[in-house]
Design an enzyme around this catalytic site. Sequence first.
Site, PDB file in Angstrom:
ATOM      1  N   HIS A 142       0.969  -1.029  -0.131  1.00 38.42           N
ATOM      2  CA  HIS A 142       0.114  -0.053  -0.118  1.00 38.42           C
ATOM      3  C   HIS A 142       0.907   1.432   0.042  1.00 38.42           C
ATOM      4  O   HIS A 142       2.295   0.932   0.280  1.00 38.42           O
ATOM      5  CB  HIS A 142      -0.836   0.049   1.369  1.00 38.42           C
ATOM      6  CG  HIS A 142      -0.366   0.019   2.672  1.00 38.42           C
ATOM      7  ND1 HIS A 142      -0.091  -1.107   3.334  1.00 38.42           N
ATOM      8  CD2 HIS A 142       0.430   1.129   3.103  1.00 38.42           C
ATOM      9  CE1 HIS A 142       0.440  -0.571   4.583  1.00 38.42           C
ATOM     10  NE2 HIS A 142       0.646   0.710   4.398  1.00 38.42           N
TER      11      HIS A 142
HETATM   12  P1  TYD Z   1      -1.645  -2.697   7.612  1.00 37.32           P
HETATM   13  O1  TYD Z   1      -0.913  -1.340   7.691  1.00 37.32           O
HETATM   14  O2  TYD Z   1      -2.453  -3.091   6.416  1.00 37.32           O
HETATM   15  O3  TYD Z   1      -0.443  -3.584   7.830  1.00 37.32           O
HETATM   16  P2  TYD Z   1       0.876  -3.822   6.766  1.00 37.32           P
HETATM   17  O4  TYD Z   1       1.128  -2.566   6.107  1.00 37.32           O
HETATM   18  O5  TYD Z   1       2.359  -4.024   7.814  1.00 37.32           O
HETATM   19  O6  TYD Z   1       0.741  -5.038   6.033  1.00 37.32           O
HETATM   20  O7  TYD Z   1      -2.114  -2.909   9.285  1.00 37.32           O
HETATM   21  C1  TYD Z   1      -2.762  -4.150   9.405  1.00 37.32           C
HETATM   22  C2  TYD Z   1      -4.136  -3.984   9.977  1.00 37.32           C
HETATM   23  O8  TYD Z   1      -4.111  -3.269  11.362  1.00 37.32           O
HETATM   24  C3  TYD Z   1      -4.928  -3.078   9.466  1.00 37.32           C
HETATM   25  O9  TYD Z   1      -6.441  -3.599   9.349  1.00 37.32           O
HETATM   26  C4  TYD Z   1      -5.092  -1.819   9.919  1.00 37.32           C
HETATM   27  C5  TYD Z   1      -4.811  -2.263  11.322  1.00 37.32           C
HETATM   28  N1  TYD Z   1      -3.769  -0.851  12.027  1.00 37.32           N
HETATM   29  C6  TYD Z   1      -4.287  -0.180  12.913  1.00 37.32           C
HETATM   30  O10 TYD Z   1      -5.563  -0.357  13.387  1.00 37.32           O
HETATM   31  N2  TYD Z   1      -3.439   0.693  13.371  1.00 37.32           N
HETATM   32  C7  TYD Z   1      -2.292   0.953  13.101  1.00 37.32           C
HETATM   33  O11 TYD Z   1      -1.463   1.944  13.382  1.00 37.32           O
HETATM   34  C8  TYD Z   1      -1.865   0.094  11.964  1.00 37.32           C
HETATM   35  C9  TYD Z   1      -0.445   0.377  11.519  1.00 37.32           C
HETATM   36  C10 TYD Z   1      -2.692  -0.837  11.453  1.00 37.32           C
END
Ligand code: TYD
Length: 139
Positions: free
Chosen positions: A54
């Site tokens: 992303h």
């Molecule tokens: P995501 O940012 O998609 O993870 P990555 O980039 O490491 O693959 O986050 C995973 C899940 O956690 C998503 O549902 C959003 C949630 N999340 C939060 O609630 N707060 C946060 O600070 C972060 C980073 C993620």
Amino acid sequence: MSESAELVRWVEFNPLGDERGELVAIEGGETIPFNIQRVYYLFGFKKSVSRGYHAHRALQQTAVCVSGSCKMRLDNGQEQAELILDSPHRGLLIGSMVWREMHEFSSDCVLLVLADQHHDESDYIRSYDEFLEVLNAEE
Ligand code: TYD
């Protein structure tokens, strides 16, 4: 793969350790060029997982691999870079509108991330095609 000075920005942290062990301090607006609103860390990685995939519309972050290692692939639509994060002594600045993917986490990897905003799902762009569309619309 090229490494653009703009896309790839490392911050070297001042080592404050002594004979008792290592210490690194990161101050928002000083050590890194933004105020810190949120801290999160990724750890306990399952084998062969990749994460990220992303970009953020506005969020700025600094990633520090405080234990172990991982690979970070960055893409600003024009240039791409693949970096190895394996040192608690330096952080990788990731600006807004940069697509990121993380791969090859070691089993002991702990990836600390400092962010300049609270979590906001509307700031995410989770489709690479949409990422390119938003970049093109900005030009
Ligand atoms: P995501 O940012 O998609 O993870 P990555 O980039 O490491 O693959 O986050 C995973 C899940 O956690 C998503 O549902 C959003 C949630 N999340 C939060 O609630 N707060 C946060 O600070 C972060 C980073 C993620």
